[in-house]
Design an enzyme around this catalytic site. Structure first.
Site, PDB file in Angstrom:
ATOM      1  N   GLU A 143       0.796  -1.243   0.000  1.00  0.00           N
ATOM      2  CA  GLU A 143       0.000   0.000   0.000  1.00  0.00           C
ATOM      3  C   GLU A 143       0.820   1.281   0.000  1.00  0.00           C
ATOM      4  O   GLU A 143       0.561   2.183   0.786  1.00  0.00           O
ATOM      5  CB  GLU A 143      -0.952   0.005   1.205  1.00  0.00           C
ATOM      6  CG  GLU A 143      -1.882  -1.190   1.216  1.00  0.00           C
ATOM      7  CD  GLU A 143      -2.872  -1.166   2.368  1.00  0.00           C
ATOM      8  OE1 GLU A 143      -2.713  -0.358   3.294  1.00  0.00           O
ATOM      9  OE2 GLU A 143      -3.821  -1.974   2.334  1.00  0.00           O
ATOM     10  N   ASN A 185       2.226  -5.276  -3.143  1.00  0.00           N
ATOM     11  CA  ASN A 185       0.808  -5.550  -2.897  1.00  0.00           C
ATOM     12  C   ASN A 185       0.050  -4.247  -2.641  1.00  0.00           C
ATOM     13  O   ASN A 185       0.542  -3.373  -1.933  1.00  0.00           O
ATOM     14  CB  ASN A 185       0.727  -6.456  -1.645  1.00  0.00           C
ATOM     15  CG  ASN A 185      -0.639  -7.074  -1.433  1.00  0.00           C
ATOM     16  OD1 ASN A 185      -1.183  -7.715  -2.330  1.00  0.00           O
ATOM     17  ND2 ASN A 185      -1.192  -6.916  -0.226  1.00  0.00           N
ATOM     18  N   HIS A 222     -10.225  -6.000  -2.581  1.00  0.00           N
ATOM     19  CA  HIS A 222     -11.332  -5.835  -1.617  1.00  0.00           C
ATOM     20  C   HIS A 222     -12.470  -5.124  -2.355  1.00  0.00           C
ATOM     21  O   HIS A 222     -12.557  -3.901  -2.358  1.00  0.00           O
ATOM     22  CB  HIS A 222     -10.880  -4.996  -0.413  1.00  0.00           C
ATOM     23  CG  HIS A 222      -9.886  -5.690   0.454  1.00  0.00           C
ATOM     24  ND1 HIS A 222     -10.200  -6.814   1.193  1.00  0.00           N
ATOM     25  CD2 HIS A 222      -8.587  -5.435   0.702  1.00  0.00           C
ATOM     26  CE1 HIS A 222      -9.134  -7.208   1.857  1.00  0.00           C
ATOM     27  NE2 HIS A 222      -8.133  -6.399   1.578  1.00  0.00           N
ATOM     28  N   GLU A 251      -6.281 -10.680  -1.429  1.00  0.00           N
ATOM     29  CA  GLU A 251      -7.130 -10.437  -0.241  1.00  0.00           C
ATOM     30  C   GLU A 251      -8.596 -10.338  -0.645  1.00  0.00           C
ATOM     31  O   GLU A 251      -9.334  -9.468  -0.176  1.00  0.00           O
ATOM     32  CB  GLU A 251      -6.683  -9.150   0.476  1.00  0.00           C
ATOM     33  CG  GLU A 251      -5.218  -9.169   0.874  1.00  0.00           C
ATOM     34  CD  GLU A 251      -4.761  -7.933   1.640  1.00  0.00           C
ATOM     35  OE1 GLU A 251      -5.626  -7.163   2.107  1.00  0.00           O
ATOM     36  OE2 GLU A 251      -3.544  -7.752   1.765  1.00  0.00           O
ATOM     37  N   ASP A 253     -12.348 -10.177  -1.132  1.00  0.00           N
ATOM     38  CA  ASP A 253     -13.660 -10.262  -0.490  1.00  0.00           C
ATOM     39  C   ASP A 253     -14.583  -9.315  -1.255  1.00  0.00           C
ATOM     40  O   ASP A 253     -14.120  -8.315  -1.809  1.00  0.00           O
ATOM     41  CB  ASP A 253     -13.635  -9.986   1.027  1.00  0.00           C
ATOM     42  CG  ASP A 253     -12.965  -8.685   1.434  1.00  0.00           C
ATOM     43  OD1 ASP A 253     -12.741  -7.798   0.570  1.00  0.00           O
ATOM     44  OD2 ASP A 253     -12.671  -8.528   2.628  1.00  0.00           O
TER      45      ASP A 253
END
Ligand code: XIL
Length: 430
Positions: A143, A185, A222, A251, A253
């Site tokens: 990030e 990432n 996400h 990750e 979702d």
């Protein structure tokens, strides 16, 4: 009647796998989940984890605040517990994350300048060394870019140590664990048109051009609250892949777990040879960091949701592993062996419903090359304590010593053939 049952021919895809991990392995990929150490005592949780997944990311336990709560004092207990749980069951581990502006311990938050740069590099070195040989991929930096239209780096104490902090972290990680694949990432890097995606793309391109050691890009994905699955996601995956890095969905979702979006993500990954696998950010909705959005594949009672069926069906109906893609790690530039013979002895390890472990011990050489063949549709899904390369079929693995000793191991997914076992083709010293 039992004899009759044995003769029944299953309709459709005879090798259709019944779990996410086994099905992904048939496509030369992994299917993983974030794991929280404090849930490893919950048997409903571990039952699903052990049955469905063949890759694990520690949800919080490998972050800087968890591993180095006081400067110079490392605390590896919970992280080691997750790594041990995963590796003893043949699951690959993603390390998350070596350098990040968030979840820093207090002592680091208060640092700046050269002191912080050195503390960050020391953390990278210590942690990557501790886990050396156990981590398939490291999220080296997490990030580091701003949201919105600027395409700029995110302001942080690390960024203020100088723009080269990211490449310095990658170089330190490579030096500490040369066999781990090193990833950058981030989130909101899914839509190809976003300034943030373009900025990360340019950084990776620049790293490749200048020889900064980077092997992969992780898209957190996400798709939840404000950021939806974009229709150009596949373009994003393939564009990063075209830079010569692997791509991981790290990750995943999705708010309310819509079947369409989950299916699309799987199909997009299967369409891009360098998309190596998918990790969902938790098992049950009740385990999610955004549990009120019910974004995962299992409900709070551990039952499969419609999104689970959509994912499994997409995995099972996808095309096979791209034959040009060597699974799962390797160094294709390693020169061929030069020396004489040695002896490789195979020992069966633990086995589970869909996979089994094998270890191989070499005598007569301290550096060696062992060639192992497996029988399709079986597929090797994880290896340790050696440096593997693969032939085009993915069925012949050439394992070279990596300095960690004379025994290496690997996990084989049975993919419906529970009887075949690996065969040693040759052992060569050097
Ligand atoms: C989240 C965890 O899921 C939470 O338990 C924690 O409180 C905060 O961090 N991007 C990342 C992950 O890279 O590490 C974050 O995980 C989610 C967003």
């Amino acid at each position: 009647m039992l004899a009759m049952a044995g003769a029944v021919v299953l309709p459709g895809n005879a090798s259709a796998a019944s779990t996410l991990g086994a099905s992904a392995a048939e496509r030369g990929r992994y299917f993983g989940t974030a794991v929280a150490a404090n849930r490893l005592n919950d048997s409903a949780y571990t039952t699903i984890l052990n049955r469905e997944f063949n890759q694990v990311t520690a949800e919080n336990e490998m972050k800087i605040d968890a591993l180095q709560p006081q400067q110079g004092q490392f605390s590896y207990g919970n992280a080691d517990r997750i790594v041990q749980h995963a590796r003893s069951r043949g699951m690959q581990v993603r390390g998350h994350t070596l350098a990040w502006h968030s979840q820093q311990p207090g002592w680091m938050q208060n640092m700046s300048g050269t002191t912080l740069r050195n503390a960050m590099l020391n953390h990278v070195t210590q942690v990557a060394t501790h886990f050396r040989g156990q981590i398939a991929w490291w999220d080296v930096v997490n990030e580091a870019f701003q949201d919105g239209s600027s395409g700029a780096r995110r302001d942080s104490n690390l960024q203020r140590t100088g723009n080269d902090w990211i490449e310095a972290a990658f170089r330190a990680a490579r030096a500490a664990d040369p066999n781990a694949q090193l990833c950058y990432n981030d989130y909101n890097t899914d839509n190809w048109n976003d300034a943030k995606t373009q900025a990360v793309y340019r950084m990776v391109q620049d790293f490749k051009n200048r020889g900064v050691p980077i092997d992969c890009v992780g898209l957190q994905s996400h798709f939840t609250g404000g950021s939806n699955y974009p229709s150009n996601y596949r373009t994003t995956l393939s564009s990063f892949a075209a830079l010569g890095v692997d791509v991981h969905i790290t990750e995943l979702d999705i708010r309310n777990a819509p079947t369409d979006a989950y299916r699309n993500v799987v199909n997009d990954c299967l369409a891009v040879a360098r998309c190596k696998g998918i990790t969902v950010w938790g098992i049950r909705d009740s385990d999610s960091w955004r549990s009120s959005e019910n974004p995962l594949l299992f409900n709070g009672s551990g039952q499969k949701k419609p999104a689970y069926d959509a994912v499994l069906t997409a995995l099972n109906s996808g095309t096979g592993p791209n034959p040009t893609t060597p699974p799962p790690t390797g160094n294709p530039t390693t020169p061929p062996p030069t020396g004489g013979q040695c002896t490789a002895t195979m020992t069966p390890g633990q086995s589970w419903g869909d996979r089994y472990n094998t270890s191989v011990t070499v005598s007569g050489a301290s550096t060696w090359t062992v060639v192992v063949a497996i029988t399709s549709p079986q597929k090797i899904s994880a290896t340790w304590s050696g440096s593997p390369t693969w032939d085009a079929s993915g069925n012949v693995m050439t394992m070279r010593s990596d300095g960690s000793g004379n025994t290496f191991g690997f996990t084989t997914m049975t993919n419906g053939n529970s009887t075949a076992r690996p065969q040693i083709r040759s052992c060569t010293s050097g």
